[in-house]
Design a protein around this motif. Structure first.
Motif, PDB file in Angstrom:
ATOM      1  N   UNK A 183       0.329  11.520 -12.568  1.00  0.00           N
ATOM      2  CA  UNK A 183       1.356  11.653 -13.528  1.00  0.00           C
ATOM      3  C   UNK A 183       2.661  12.381 -12.794  1.00  0.00           C
ATOM      4  N   UNK A 184       2.252  13.309 -11.887  1.00  0.00           N
ATOM      5  CA  UNK A 184       3.581  13.948 -11.352  1.00  0.00           C
ATOM      6  C   UNK A 184       4.213  13.000 -10.358  1.00  0.00           C
ATOM      7  N   UNK A 185       3.863  11.887 -10.062  1.00  0.00           N
ATOM      8  CA  UNK A 185       4.678  10.727  -9.269  1.00  0.00           C
ATOM      9  C   UNK A 185       5.005   9.614 -10.243  1.00  0.00           C
ATOM     10  N   UNK A 186       4.743   9.747 -11.336  1.00  0.00           N
ATOM     11  CA  UNK A 186       4.966   8.667 -12.386  1.00  0.00           C
ATOM     12  C   UNK A 186       6.126   8.635 -13.162  1.00  0.00           C
ATOM     13  N   UNK A 187       7.269   8.012 -13.259  1.00  0.00           N
ATOM     14  CA  UNK A 187       8.174   7.859 -14.337  1.00  0.00           C
ATOM     15  C   UNK A 187       7.721   7.016 -15.506  1.00  0.00           C
ATOM     16  N   UNK A 188       7.676   7.427 -16.602  1.00  0.00           N
ATOM     17  CA  UNK A 188       6.999   6.489 -17.742  1.00  0.00           C
ATOM     18  C   UNK A 188       7.796   6.247 -18.776  1.00  0.00           C
ATOM     19  N   UNK A 189       8.151   5.100 -19.370  1.00  0.00           N
ATOM     20  CA  UNK A 189       8.972   4.757 -20.522  1.00  0.00           C
ATOM     21  C   UNK A 189       7.939   3.953 -21.427  1.00  0.00           C
ATOM     22  N   UNK A 190       7.585   4.626 -22.560  1.00  0.00           N
ATOM     23  CA  UNK A 190       6.416   3.883 -23.221  1.00  0.00           C
ATOM     24  C   UNK A 190       7.268   2.986 -24.120  1.00  0.00           C
ATOM     25  N   UNK A 191       6.399   2.071 -24.519  1.00  0.00           N
ATOM     26  CA  UNK A 191       7.011   0.932 -25.553  1.00  0.00           C
ATOM     27  C   UNK A 191       7.353   1.480 -26.703  1.00  0.00           C
ATOM     28  N   UNK A 192       6.732   2.491 -27.166  1.00  0.00           N
ATOM     29  CA  UNK A 192       6.931   2.994 -28.680  1.00  0.00           C
ATOM     30  C   UNK A 192       7.789   4.296 -28.634  1.00  0.00           C
TER      31      UNK A 192
ATOM     32  N   UNK B  95      -0.474  17.666 -15.934  1.00  0.00           N
ATOM     33  CA  UNK B  95      -1.629  19.035 -16.062  1.00  0.00           C
ATOM     34  C   UNK B  95      -2.763  18.523 -16.211  1.00  0.00           C
ATOM     35  N   UNK B  96      -3.809  19.467 -15.477  1.00  0.00           N
ATOM     36  CA  UNK B  96      -5.042  19.216 -15.819  1.00  0.00           C
ATOM     37  C   UNK B  96      -5.377  19.400 -17.392  1.00  0.00           C
ATOM     38  N   UNK B  97      -6.474  18.555 -17.834  1.00  0.00           N
ATOM     39  CA  UNK B  97      -6.985  18.765 -19.040  1.00  0.00           C
ATOM     40  C   UNK B  97      -7.078  20.345 -19.440  1.00  0.00           C
ATOM     41  N   UNK B  98      -7.792  21.091 -18.306  1.00  0.00           N
ATOM     42  CA  UNK B  98      -8.192  22.389 -18.544  1.00  0.00           C
ATOM     43  C   UNK B  98      -6.737  23.138 -18.939  1.00  0.00           C
ATOM     44  N   UNK B  99      -5.975  22.927 -18.066  1.00  0.00           N
ATOM     45  CA  UNK B  99      -4.557  23.620 -18.161  1.00  0.00           C
ATOM     46  C   UNK B  99      -4.000  23.296 -19.518  1.00  0.00           C
ATOM     47  N   UNK B 100      -3.965  22.030 -20.039  1.00  0.00           N
ATOM     48  CA  UNK B 100      -3.470  21.779 -21.297  1.00  0.00           C
ATOM     49  C   UNK B 100      -4.329  22.491 -22.452  1.00  0.00           C
ATOM     50  N   UNK B 101      -5.629  22.609 -22.072  1.00  0.00           N
ATOM     51  CA  UNK B 101      -6.481  23.321 -23.373  1.00  0.00           C
ATOM     52  C   UNK B 101      -6.337  24.697 -23.375  1.00  0.00           C
TER      53      UNK B 101
END
Lengths: 309, 526
Positions: free
Chosen positions: A84-93, B318-324
Motif C-alpha cells: 500500500x505504501x507503493x500504490x496510489x489508488x483512486x477508487x471508483x466510489x 499500516x499493518x492491521x495490528x497497528x490499525x487495531x
C-alpha cells in the motif's frame, strides 16, 4: 518512493491463476496478468466484468481464494504496508470520509507517506481549484475525484491504480487531466493500471490492454499488437450470398447480399487469400477501434457460452 | 393500470410487510404460548405485554427505516420518491396514512382475537390513540432534515408548552386525548413542511451556520501529524469517537427519566419494593446502552456505507495490528470523554441530591442496590458484567458492522424475554454458568488465532484489556464500594465457585482487545 528498496527488480503486478467466487458467482476465473514497469495498462470490460474485484485483490482488500497475486513481488495480504505504501489508488466510489475537510484530508494522508510532496500537492490543489476548507460531503462528484486523485498522486507512487478514473469528470477535464497525469506518470518510469469501460479513453492513453469479460481475460496484449492483429474488412461479391461467408479468425460478420463487413483476428494476407478463393474482392480494409474489437470479442464469447449451454 | 396512490402503497407494503405481519402475529403468539402452558400462569399479563411491545417496536422500526434500501438505512424521506410525478401532499399523506393503518392493524387483530376467544376488552381505544400519536410524532421527527432537526424539536416542544399554558390560563378542558390530537396535527404539519422543503432542497444552505457552529466544537487537524499512528488515532476519534459519549448522554438521560418516572412505584411506605437486585445493574448498563449505541451505530454505519468511507481505513499503509492499536487508543480517548461526562453527572446529582435527596435512586447506585439485596459475590460479578458490558458492546459489536449489531440486539431480546418470564435470577444464573465455561475458552482461542496471524502481542492484550477497567473502577465504583462496604471483608467470604464466576466476568475486557484485530483483519482481507 525509494526505488532502491526491495521489490524494485520485480514486475509491478503479477497475477497467476487468480480465481475468486462470491457465493455461487465466480467473479474472476483463472486470471493471468503481468504489468511491466513504466507502462500504462488499461483494464477494460463491461460493468460487473470483474475489474474492480481484480484491483481489490491487488490492494489486498480481497484475499486470493486460488492463485497468486504479487505487487512488486510482495503478497498484498501478507505485507499490506509494503504494497500500500507503493500504490496510489483512486477508487471508483471516491470513498473519502464525508466529514473531512480537504486540508484535513491532505494532512491525514501525508502522515502515511514520507515522500509526500507538499508543493506538488499544493500545485494540484490550485490546478483543480479545490477549496482547502471545503468538506468532502460538499464537493461535487468531479471535485471528489480530483481530491482523491491528489491524495493518490502527491507522494509520487511507483504504481498508480485508477478504478474508473473518468467517472464523474466532465469531458474537457477528463481529456486534459487524465491524459496529462497518466502520461506524466508513465514517462517518469512509473506504472499505471487503470480500469474503464470507456474504450476510446483507454485507446488514447494505454500501452497495454487486457479485456475482461465475465471474470475471464479474453485478450491481453499491447495496444499496438491488438490493433495490428485485427482487421476490419469489407468484401464485395459478384453475386449476392444467401448466408454469411466463412473467413479466417472472423469475430463478427455483418452484411447481406453482395457486400459483407467482417472483423477478423488474423493476418490480412490470409483474409485476402480466402477472399480470392471465394471469388470476391477486399473492397476496404481499415484498422478497427478498440471498441469494435471489444464488442466483437464479447459477442464471440457470449455465442460460445450459448453453445456451451 | 393502477393509480399512483396504489403503487406508492404497494411499494411501502413491499418494504415493510415483515414488520406489519410480525406486529400482528407476535401478541397472538405470546397469548398462545401462555395458553399452551409454556409460561408461568402468574406472568400472563406481563408475558402478553412483552410480545405486544416487541411487535410494536419491530413495526415502528420497520416504518421508520423501512422506507429506504436496507443497505442505506436512513431516517430521511426517501429521495427517490421526489422524482415521481406526484404531489408532496400525496406523498406525505400516503406514507403517514399507511403508517397509521399499520399501527392500528395489530391492535385491531389482537383486540378481535381477545374479544372472539376470551370475550375480553381490556385493551381500550385510548391505547391506540397513544400508539398513533407516538408513531406520527416519531415519523415527523425522522423526516426533519439537516441541522434544523433539533431546532424543530425545540420549536414543537415550546409550541406544545404554549398551548398547554394557554389552556390553563383560560381554564380550557385539556384532556390527554385533546393533547394527543394537537400533537398529531402539529406532527402532520411539520412532516409536510419538512418533506416539501427537502424536495426542493432549499433548506440546507439556510442552516449552514448551525453546522459551522457545531464544527467549532470539533477537533480540527490544521497542522501536519507527527506520525502515521497519530494521524490514524485522530481519524478514528473523529470518525466514531463522539458516538460513545453522545450515546452515553442519551443513556443517562433515559436512566434519569425512567428512574424519576418510576421512583414512586418503587418506594412504598419508605421501604424498597423487593425488586430483583440484578435488574438495575443489567438494565441500567447493558440494555439501554446496547440498544441506543446500536441504533446510533446503525445510523452511522449506514451513512458510512452510503459514502463508501467504511473501507477507507483498510487502505492505510499500516499493518492491521497497528490499525487495531490505533482503534483501541481512539476508543480509550472516547472513554475518557465518557468518564468526563460521568464525572459531571455525578457532581450534578450530588448537588441536586442536597436539594431533594433522591441520590439512592439515581443512575450511579446500581452497585449499592445489588449489594443491598444480594450476596456480595453475585454483586461483584454483576457489577463487573454491568460495567464491562457497555465497553464490550462498544468495542466489538459496534465496530464490527451492522450485521453483528443486529445479531446482538436479537440476542438481547432473546435474553430479556425469558428473563421477564422466568425471572432474572434464573436466566442470569444460567448465563453466568455458561459464561464460566465459554468465555475464557473463547478468549483463549481468539487470542491463539490472533497471535498466529501476528495481529496482537501479549503486551497489547494485557495492557489494553486492563487499562479500561482499572481506570473505570478506580475512578468510580471501587473507592465508593470499598469505603462503604469494606472490600476485604466481602472477598474473604467467597467460595471456590464464586471466585471462578468472578474470574469469568473479569475476562470480559479481553474480548474487545482480542476481537478488534481479528475482526479488522477479516474485514480488511476478505
Amino acid at each position: 518512493m525509494n526505488d532502491s528498496s526491495y521489490g524494485y527488480r520485480e514486475q509491478p503486478i503479477e497475477v497467476k491463476g487468480l480465481t475468486r467466487k462470491f457465493g455461487r458467482k465466480t467473479a474472476l476465473k483463472n486470471i493471468d496478468l503481468t504489468v511491466s514497469r513504466g507502462r500504462v495498462f488499461g483494464l477494460v470490460g463491461e460493468n460487473g466484468a470483474g475489474k474492480t474485484t481484480l484491483i481489490k485483490h491487488l490492494m489486498g482488500l480481497l484475499k486470493a481464494q486460488q492463485g497468486e497475486v504479487r505487487v512488486f513481488g510482495i503478497d498484498p495480504v501478507k505485507d499490506p504496508v509494503g504494497v500500500l505504501s507503493r500504490i496510489g489508488y483512486l477508487s471508483e466510489d471516491r470513498d473519502l470520509p464525508h466529514w473531512m475537510r480537504i486540508d484535513e484530508l491532505m494532512n491525514y494522508t501525508r502522515a502515511f507517506y514520507p515522500d509526500w510532496d507538499v508543493s506538488y500537492a499544493q500545485e494540484l490543489l490550485n490546478i483543480f481549484r479545490l477549496d482547502p476548507s471545503a468538506k468532502v460531503k460538499q464537493l461535487s462528484r468531479g471535485q471528489k475525484a480530483r481530491a482523491a486523485l491528489i491524495t493518490a498522486l502527491a507522494y509520487r507512487p511507483p504504481l498508480l491504480l485508477l478504478d474508473e478514473p473518468s467517472s464523474g469528470l466532465d469531458p474537457v477535464v477528463r481529456r486534459d487531466i487524465l491524459g496529462a497525469i497518466i502520461r506524466t506518470v508513465a514517462d517518469e518510469g512509473r506504472t499505471v493500471l487503470f480500469s474503464s469501460h470507456l474504450l476510446e479513453e483507454v485507446e488514447r492513453v494505454a500501452d497495454d490492454v487486457a479485456m475482461i469479460h465475465e471474470g475471464k481475460v479474453v485478450m491481453c496484449a499491447s495496444l499496438e499488437e491488438i490493433k495490428d492483429s485485427h482487421h476490419f474488412v469489407t468484401l464485395r461479391f459478384p453475386d449476392s450470398l444467401p448466408e454469411q461467408p466463412q473467413l479466417p479468425g472472423a469475430l463478427s460478420i455483418e452484411g447481406k447480399g453482395q457486400e459483407w463487413t467482417a472483423l477478423c483476428n488474423s493476418k490480412l494476407e490470409e483474409v485476402c487469400e480466402r477472399a480470392t478463393a471465394m471469388g470476391c474482392e477486399v473492397f476496404e480494409d481499415r484498422p478497427p477501434t478498440l471498441e469494435d474489437i471489444f464488442v466483437a470479442r464479447v459477442g464471440v464469447d457470449r455465442a460460445s457460452l450459448r453453445e456451451g449451454e | 393500470m393502477y393509480s399512483k396512490v396504489m403503487m406508492l402503497l404497494w411499494e411501502r407494503w413491499r418494504r415493510t410487510y415483515w414488520s406489519v405481519i410480525a406486529a400482528c402475529l407476535l401478541p397472538i403468539s405470546g397469548r398462545l404460548i401462555y395458553m399452551a402452558g409454556f409460561a408461568p400462569q402468574e406472568n400472563a399479563v406481563q408475558f402478553t405485554v412483552i410480545f405486544w411491545n416487541l411487535g410494536y417496536v419491530l413495526l415502528i422500526i420497520g416504518l421508520l427505516v423501512g422506507q429506504c434500501e436496507v443497505r442505506y438505512m436512513d431516517l430521511a424521506f426517501p429521495n427517490r420518491l421526489f422524482k415521481l410525478p406526484v404531489r408532496t401532499t400525496t406523498l406525505v399523506t400516503v406514507y403517514l396514512g399507511y403508517g397509521v393503518v399499520s399501527m392500528a392493524l395489530p391492535f385491531l387483530v389482537f383486540y378481535g382475537f381477545e374479544k372472539l376467544f376470551f370475550d375480553s376488552n381490556s385493551y381500550t381505544w385510548s391505547i391506540l390513540l397513544v400508539l398513533e400519536t407516538g408513531y406520527i410524532a416519531l415519523q415527523a421527527l425522522s423526516w426533519l432534515g439537516g441541522p434544523a432537526r433539533f431546532l424543530w424539536v425545540i420549536l414543537s416542544l415550546v409550541g406544545l408548552y404554549l398551548v398547554y399554558t394557554f389552556a390553563v390560563m383560560f381554564n380550557l378542558p385539556m384532556g390527554k386525548n385533546i393533547l394527543y390530537m394537537i400533537i398529531i396535527l402539529l406532527s402532520g404539519v411539520i412532516s409536510y413542511l419538512n418533506v416539501s422543503v427537502c424536495r426542493h432542497g432549499a433548506w440546507l444552505n439556510d442552516w449552514k451556520w448551525v453546522g459551522s457552529l457545531i464544527d467549532m466544537f470539533r477537533k480540527r487537524s490544521s497542522k501536519p501529524f507527527t506520525s502515521a499512528m497519530h494521524a490514524q488515532i485522530w481519524f478514528e476519534l473523529r470518525q466514531t469517537g463522539y458516538i460513545l459519549p453522545i450515546s452515553a448522554l442519551c443513556v443517562i438521560g433515559a436512566i434519569l427519566g425512567i428512574t424519576v418516572s418510576t421512583m414512586y412505584s418503587v418506594v412504598h411506605n419508605d421501604q424498597f419494593y423487593p425488586m430483583s437486585p440484578t435488574v438495575p445493574v443489567m438494565f441500567y448498563f447493558t440494555v439501554p446502552a446496547a440498544a441506543i449505541a446500536g441504533l446510533i451505530a446503525l445510523a452511522v454505519f449506514s451513512r458510512e456505507f452510503a459514502s463508501g468511507a467504511y473501507i477507507f481505513w483498510m487502505r492505510r499503509p499500516m499493518t492491521t495490528r497497528t490499525l487495531a492499536v490505533a482503534r483501541l487508543y481512539a476508543t480509550a480517548g472516547s472513554l475518557a470523554r465518557l468518564l468526563a461526562i460521568f464525572a459531571v453527572v455525578i457532581l450534578a446529582i450530588v448537588v441536586y441530591d442536597c436539594a431533594i435527596g433522591i441520590f439512592d435512586f439515581m443512575a450511579l447506585s446500581p452497585v449499592k442496590w445489588a449489594l443491598k439485596y444480594s450476596s456480595k459475590p453475585e454483586a461483584i460479578t454483576m457489577s463487573l458484567l454491568g460495567l464491562f458490558a457497555f465497553v464490550v458492546f462498544y468495542w466489538t459489536l459496534f465496530r464490527a458492522g451492522p450485521v453483528l449489531l443486529i445479531g446482538s440486539s436479537i440476542l438481547n431480546i432473546l435474553m430479556i424475554i425469558p428473563s421477564m418470564i422466568w425471572g432474572w435470577e434464573v436466566v442470569l444464573s444460567q448465563v453466568l454458568d455458561t459464561l464460566i465455561v465459554v468465555l475464557p475458552l473463547s478468549i483463549l482461542g481468539a487470542f491463539y488465532v490472533a497471535r498466529r496471524r501476528n495481529l496482537i502481542t501479549t503486551g497489547t492484550l494485557v495492557i489494553a484489556a486492563y487499562a479500561f477497567p482499572v481506570v473505570m473502577v478506580s475512578l468510580w465504583a471501587f473507592p465508593w464500594w470499598s469505603t462503604v462496604f469494606g472490600l476485604p471483608k466481602g472477598l474473604l467470604d467467597l467460595n471456590q465457585f464464586q471466585i471462578i464466576r468472578i474470574i469469568a466476568a473479569a475476562t470480559f475486557p479481553f474480548i474487545p482487545v482480542v476481537a478488534t484485530p481479528l475482526i479488522m483483519d477479516k474485514l480488511r482481507h476478505r
